[in-house]
Design a protein around this motif. Structure first.
Motif, short mmCIF file in Angstrom:
data_model
loop_
_atom_site.label_atom_id
_atom_site.label_comp_id
_atom_site.label_asym_id
_atom_site.label_seq_id
_atom_site.Cartn_x
_atom_site.Cartn_y
_atom_site.Cartn_z
N LYS A 1 0.83 -1.21 0.00
CA LYS A 1 0.00 0.00 0.00
C LYS A 1 0.86 1.26 0.00
N THR A 2 1.80 1.31 0.95
CA THR A 2 2.66 2.50 1.05
C THR A 2 3.46 2.68 -0.23
N THR A 3 3.97 1.58 -0.77
CA THR A 3 4.74 1.66 -2.01
C THR A 3 3.90 2.27 -3.13
N PHE B 1 2.12 12.10 5.75
CA PHE B 1 2.95 10.94 6.04
C PHE B 1 2.48 10.21 7.30
N GLN B 2 2.89 8.94 7.35
CA GLN B 2 2.42 8.07 8.42
C GLN B 2 2.73 8.61 9.82
N ASN B 3 3.94 9.17 9.98
CA ASN B 3 4.27 9.71 11.30
C ASN B 3 4.30 11.22 11.30
N LEU C 1 -2.89 10.00 1.81
CA LEU C 1 -2.80 9.83 3.26
C LEU C 1 -2.38 8.40 3.59
N ASP C 2 -1.25 8.27 4.28
CA ASP C 2 -0.72 6.94 4.62
C ASP C 2 -1.03 6.61 6.07
N GLU C 3 -2.00 5.75 6.29
CA GLU C 3 -2.43 5.38 7.64
C GLU C 3 -2.41 6.58 8.58
N PRO C 4 -3.12 7.64 8.24
CA PRO C 4 -2.98 8.88 9.02
C PRO C 4 -3.50 8.75 10.44
MG LIG Z 1 2.57 1.10 5.02
#
Ligand SMILES: [Mg+2]
Ligand SMILES: Nc1ncnc2c1ncn2[C@@H]1O[C@H](COP(=O)(O)OP(=O)(O)O)[C@@H](O)[C@H]1O
Lengths: 357, 266
Positions: free
Chosen positions: A44-46, A83-85, A159-162
């Motif tokens: 997913k992130t890729t 980003f995720q973090n 949005l990556d796992e926000p």
């Molecule tokens: Mg990921």
């Protein structure tokens, strides 16, 4: 459906010879809320990073608004990523964080000031201009990260796992916030999550991924009610996922017991997988049921009871508002349209991709 | 019980301090001793300091030392920062290997580094002097810079470089706007430490310098061979105080730097 905005064409990507995405095809429409859903490590992130320009696919093209942007660097793309973090800049105040993109685009001070107040207002953090990122809670930092992205008026927000790092209550609040934001801004959201509930709540379209393949794409209702294979059925919510035999059109057998269904065209006496959602299992008296079984477990879950029933050695899970005591003999019935028949995976590849348990 | 333990601990620390600093205190006292004979206190004087500042060859060595320290620290900061960026982007394995390799000039015995460098310079026929000393100082300064910067990279929140690019910054602009401010404390403490090490060095300078180019440490050594003059006490005292101040500055400039300073200072 509205105009196609982004197309991923035959995208493949490997890291150190290990394929992560394999011939991925995906079209994202204007104003759509698309969710990439799948277990951790499925790519997913890729996929999102390829959209954002942080990775270049080994093969395939990224088309944005009709133009090939496969090799366009991130700073030249009209999309912004959360980003995720959060990735807030620690040495800058909240105002400077939000103004970052606007200053690079050399907007006037007045414009920037207005945008900062607008964005802080939008995410409900008025008066935070002078604070430093380190002094904010996770949820607040998340909102700032979103504010920082949207002031640039991107066509697409990635949005990556926000909400991944937030606790349950906050996560649910933020889900509604995000839907509201999207409707207010009228832009396309590409959202990544491994949480099926989140995907079902928020999306227009869900893309279920596993091991770099798209397993199924469709509206939340379609994905939930008509999973195309065992992986999707299993990943989306609790379910009774059984092997069965497709005897003929509109008739299947589960463990030798006939059940009526509405599906056609799977051939005759073909092995298939079927899925029955726990809330679709009807508990009746033994004489009225299609099959009978013994209650082995009863768990109160707030809205309903989860009841486990042993039917000739196979465990059925049902959700019911009425309790059935452990040890009682009950009957089980299912409405024909609540049985979802799915092809068994054919090739070994498909098998590996589908059943990963 | 607890109290005696604490007292014993204090006594231990006091002893260490006495052993470590007694010679230096002696040195400083002697630098103010009006009598030329070291055994006798002839009254307080700043005469030796005045002599020192009027001694042209020592003042030249002093200027050399400062210029050398500034230049070698500056060059090491540029090279070391670039190296740290590259190292931070590597995967863990190759990073550890490369870090090990870059650390060698720092861990190596000075005399080995010095002799090796001298051999190299004479083999390729470079005139020994300012140039060779500068190169040598840059060589042993680079690892200090790298070691001061690396922890900063580790503390960097993930993806801020990409976030800056995402918001429209080009690769270089993104680096200077969001990465550099974060590693700056490491760059500064690395530069300060390099500066200190350069001032502090004797052996490597001694082996890589040619006739006519002296730093304070090689100058002192040369003077001492001819018989010690009290000016040298004054000079050594000044060097000690300078290095001490630098180390205190360094230890204030960050917790990571402090740990290193302790190791280096002891
Ligand atoms: Mg990921
Ligand atoms: N930069 C990288 N180098 C090597 N492997 C990577 C890299 N990025 C991702 N991977 C691998 O690719 C796979 C998919 O990763 P990712 O797209 O982050 O999955 P997801 O976001 O769905 O959890 C994982 O197995 C991960 O280990």
């Amino acid at each position: 459906m509205s105009r196609a905005l982004i197309e991923l064409q035959h995208i493949s990507k490997s890291y150190d010879g290990k394929p992560v995405l394999d011939d991925l095809e995906l079209t994202i429409h204007e104003n759509e809320f698309v969710t990439l859903l799948g277990p951790s490590g499925c790519g997913k992130t890729t996929t999102l990073r390829i959209l954002g320009g942080f990775e270049t696919p080994d093969e395939g093209h990224v088309i944005f608004d009709g133009k090939d942007i496969t090799n366009v660097p991130p700073n030249k793309r009209q999309l912004n990523m959360v980003f995720q973090n959060y990735a807030l800049f620690p040495h800058m105040t909240i105002a400077d964080n939000i103004a970052f993109g606007l200053k690079i685009k050399r907007k006037t001070d007045k414009y920037i000031q207005d945008k900062i107040s607008y964005a802080l207002n939008l995410v409900g953090l008025q008066g935070f201009e002078k604070r430093m990122p380190g002094s904010l809670s996770g949820g607040q930092q998340q909102r700032i990260a979103i504010a920082r992205a949207i002031v640039n008026e991107p066509h697409v927000l990635l949005l990556d796992e926000p909400l991944g790092a937030l606790d349950l209550k906050l996560r649910q609040d933020m889900q509604y916030e995000l839907i509201r934001l999207k409707n207010e801004l009228g832009i396309t959201f590409v959202y990544v999550t491994h949480d099926q509930q989140e995907a079902l709540t928020m999306s227009d379209t869900i893309v279920v991924m596993n091991q770099g393949y798209i397993q199924q794409m469709g509206s939340p209702e379609t994905i939930y009610n008509e999973p195309e294979n065992a992986f999707v059925a299993d990943f989306i919510g609790d379910s009774n996922l059984f092997p069965a035999t497709f005897v003929r059109d509109e008739l299947i057998e589960i463990d030798g017991r006939p059940f009526l269904c509405v599906d056609k065209g799977f051939g005759q006496n073909t092995p298939v997988d079927i899925v029955i959602r726990p809330e679709d299992v009807i508990i009746t008296t033994p004489d009225k049921g299609t099959v009978t079984g013994v209650v082995t477990d009863l768990i109160f879950q707030g809205v309903h009871y989860e009841i486990c029933i042993d039917v000739n050695g196979r465990e059925w899970v049902c959700h019911s508002t009425e309790a059935s005591l452990v040890g009682t003999m009950v009957g089980i019935a299912v409405d024909p349209f609540n049985i979802q028949v799915m092809n068994k995976p054919e090739s070994e590849d498909e098998e590996a991709a589908a059943i990963e348990k | 019980m607890k109290k005696t333990k604490r007292n014993l601990g204090n006594l231990y620390i006091a002893l260490i301090f006495i052993f470590m600093y007694a010679p230096i205190v002696m040195l400083i006292i002697q630098s103010f001793n009006a009598s030329k004979s070291r055994g006798r206190w002839g009254g307080f004087t700043t005469f030796w300091y005045q002599e020192l500042f009027q001694n042209e060859s020592i003042m030249e060595a002093f200027t050399n030392t400062i210029i050398l320290a500034i230049l070698s620290a500056a060059i090491a900061v540029v090279i070391g920062t670039a190296a740290a960026i590259a190292l931070a982007r590597m995967k863990k394995r190759p990073r550890q290997t490369w870090l090990g390799i870059t650390n060698i000039p720092m861990l190596n015995a000075d005399i080995v580094t010095g002799v090796a460098l001298m051999l190299l310079f004479t083999t390729v026929n470079v005139q020994l002097g300012f140039g060779t000393v500068l190169l040598s100082h840059v060589t042993f300064n680079i690892p200090y810079v790298i070691l001061n910067i690396m922890p900063r990279f580790r503390e960097l929140p993930p993806h801020i470089y990409e976030a800056a690019q995402d918001l429209g910054a080009g690769p270089i602009e993104a680096f200077f706007k969001v990465i550099f401010p974060e590693i700056l404390p490491g760059v500064i403490s690395g530069g300060l430490m390099a500066f200190t090490m350069s001032i502090d060095d004797f052996i490597i300078t001694y082996f890589t310098t040619g006739s006519g180019y002296n730093t304070l440490s090689t100058k002192i050594y040369a003077e001492v061979k001819l018989g010690i003059k009290p000016e040298i006490y004054a000079l050594s005292s000044i060097i000690f105080v300078t290095v001490l101040i630098l180390l205190i500055l360094l230890s204030r400039s960050g917790s990571k730097g402090r740990k290193m300073v302790k190791e280096v200072a002891l």
